[in-house]
Design a protein around this motif. Structure first.
Motif, PDB file in Angstrom:
ATOM      1  N   SER A 105      43.533  31.636  26.869  1.00 23.41           N
ATOM      2  CA  SER A 105      43.362  33.308  26.034  1.00 23.41           C
ATOM      3  C   SER A 105      42.536  34.602  25.996  1.00 23.41           C
ATOM      4  CB  SER A 105      42.377  32.508  25.040  1.00 23.41           C
ATOM      5  OG  SER A 105      41.365  31.801  25.250  1.00 23.41           O
ATOM      6  N   ASP A 106      42.412  34.211  27.495  1.00 27.77           N
ATOM      7  CA  ASP A 106      42.143  35.386  27.669  1.00 27.77           C
ATOM      8  C   ASP A 106      42.035  36.716  29.226  1.00 27.77           C
ATOM      9  OD1 ASP A 106      40.056  37.954  28.182  1.00 27.77           O
ATOM     10  OD2 ASP A 106      38.366  36.519  28.452  1.00 27.77           O
ATOM     11  N   ILE A 107      43.879  36.469  29.398  1.00 21.82           N
ATOM     12  CA  ILE A 107      44.383  35.784  30.383  1.00 21.82           C
ATOM     13  C   ILE A 107      43.980  37.598  31.094  1.00 21.82           C
ATOM     14  CG2 ILE A 107      46.541  36.903  29.139  1.00 21.82           C
ATOM     15  CD1 ILE A 107      45.956  34.995  32.725  1.00 21.82           C
ATOM     16  N   LEU A 108      43.725  38.944  30.280  1.00 24.04           N
ATOM     17  CA  LEU A 108      43.764  40.257  30.445  1.00 24.04           C
ATOM     18  C   LEU A 108      42.366  40.252  31.366  1.00 24.04           C
ATOM     19  CD1 LEU A 108      45.361  41.584  27.805  1.00 24.04           C
ATOM     20  CD2 LEU A 108      46.590  41.145  29.817  1.00 24.04           C
ATOM     21  N   SER A 109      41.343  39.372  31.527  1.00 26.61           N
ATOM     22  CA  SER A 109      40.051  39.601  32.395  1.00 26.61           C
ATOM     23  C   SER A 109      40.201  38.933  33.579  1.00 26.61           C
ATOM     24  CB  SER A 109      39.311  39.781  31.536  1.00 26.61           C
ATOM     25  OG  SER A 109      39.009  37.983  30.670  1.00 26.61           O
ATOM     26  N   ILE A 110      39.304  39.160  34.477  1.00 29.40           N
ATOM     27  CA  ILE A 110      39.275  38.839  35.534  1.00 29.40           C
ATOM     28  C   ILE A 110      38.649  37.116  35.877  1.00 29.40           C
ATOM     29  CG2 ILE A 110      38.244  38.616  38.037  1.00 29.40           C
ATOM     30  CD1 ILE A 110      38.928  41.485  38.097  1.00 29.40           C
ATOM     31  N   GLY A 111      37.570  37.277  34.564  1.00 26.48           N
ATOM     32  CA  GLY A 111      36.829  35.685  34.318  1.00 26.48           C
ATOM     33  C   GLY A 111      38.503  35.080  33.584  1.00 26.48           C
ATOM     34  N   GLY A 112      39.434  35.569  32.520  1.00 23.91           N
ATOM     35  CA  GLY A 112      40.315  34.822  32.349  1.00 23.91           C
ATOM     36  C   GLY A 112      40.950  33.957  33.259  1.00 23.91           C
ATOM     37  N   VAL A 113      41.309  34.494  34.140  1.00 17.01           N
ATOM     38  CA  VAL A 113      42.415  34.470  35.299  1.00 17.01           C
ATOM     39  C   VAL A 113      42.547  33.313  35.888  1.00 17.01           C
ATOM     40  CG1 VAL A 113      44.023  35.031  37.034  1.00 17.01           C
ATOM     41  CG2 VAL A 113      43.839  36.402  35.418  1.00 17.01           C
ATOM     42  N   ALA A 114      40.643  33.887  36.275  1.00 14.52           N
ATOM     43  CA  ALA A 114      40.256  32.575  37.198  1.00 14.52           C
ATOM     44  C   ALA A 114      39.656  30.925  36.409  1.00 14.52           C
ATOM     45  CB  ALA A 114      38.533  32.811  37.563  1.00 14.52           C
ATOM     46  N   SER A 115      39.265  31.748  35.247  1.00 10.60           N
ATOM     47  CA  SER A 115      39.281  30.404  34.617  1.00 10.60           C
ATOM     48  C   SER A 115      40.400  28.986  34.826  1.00 10.60           C
ATOM     49  CB  SER A 115      38.845  30.475  33.153  1.00 10.60           C
ATOM     50  OG  SER A 115      38.494  29.785  32.978  1.00 10.60           O
TER      51      SER A 115
END
Length: 146
Positions: A105-115
């Motif tokens: 749901s937050d793929i555009l942020s680094i945290g989203g990719v890491a998650s």
């Protein structure tokens, strides 16, 4: 797993440090370590140490013995996966699903990719446990106690 005395699950996982030999057992500190010959009594003493207890004194008692080559990775990995409780697979799958959906749901942020990556890794881990247990039961061997 009990915090003080090894439960059946804890004992089964600790027992993976040993491989049977003609004269007793070989003890492997790490998967890639060379095996150290030990007796059945020494193995039992190791398995009776509390889960969070220190095994340093036990290891010092077997230091400086002749060793054998390291064991193969594949069979040891399968034994470890089979010994893990089903609850660990379920937690991996559920936790992985939560992390993956959160990351997607937050793929555009680094945290989203890491998650997302962490979630997929947890799902992969849970599936490995389940597949190892299925393979083990298809061989006709009873699973370790859960």
């Amino acid at each position: 797993m009990s915090l003080f005395l090894p439960s059946d699950e804890g004992r089964a996982i600790l027992a993976l440090s040993f491989e049977p030999s003609a004269d007793g057992y070989f003890y492997y500190y790490w998967r890639w370590s060379r095996g150290i010959p030990v007796t059945a009594e020494e193995r039992e003493a190791y398995l009776k140490i509390p889960s969070l207890g220190s095994r340093r004194a036990w290891r010092k008692g077997i230091a400086n013995r002749s060793t054998v080559p390291p064991r193969a990775f594949g069979p040891t990995h399968q034994k470890l996966l089979v010994a893990m409780p089903v609850s660990m697979a379920v937690l991996g799958l559920l936790g992985g699903l939560i992390f993956a959906l959160s990351g997607a749901s937050d793929i555009l942020s680094i945290g989203g990719v890491a998650s997302l990556i962490a979630g997929v890794a947890l799902i992969w881990f849970g599936c490995w446990i389940i597949l190892a247990k299925i393979r083990h039961t298809r061989k006709g061997v009873a699973l370790p106690p859960q």
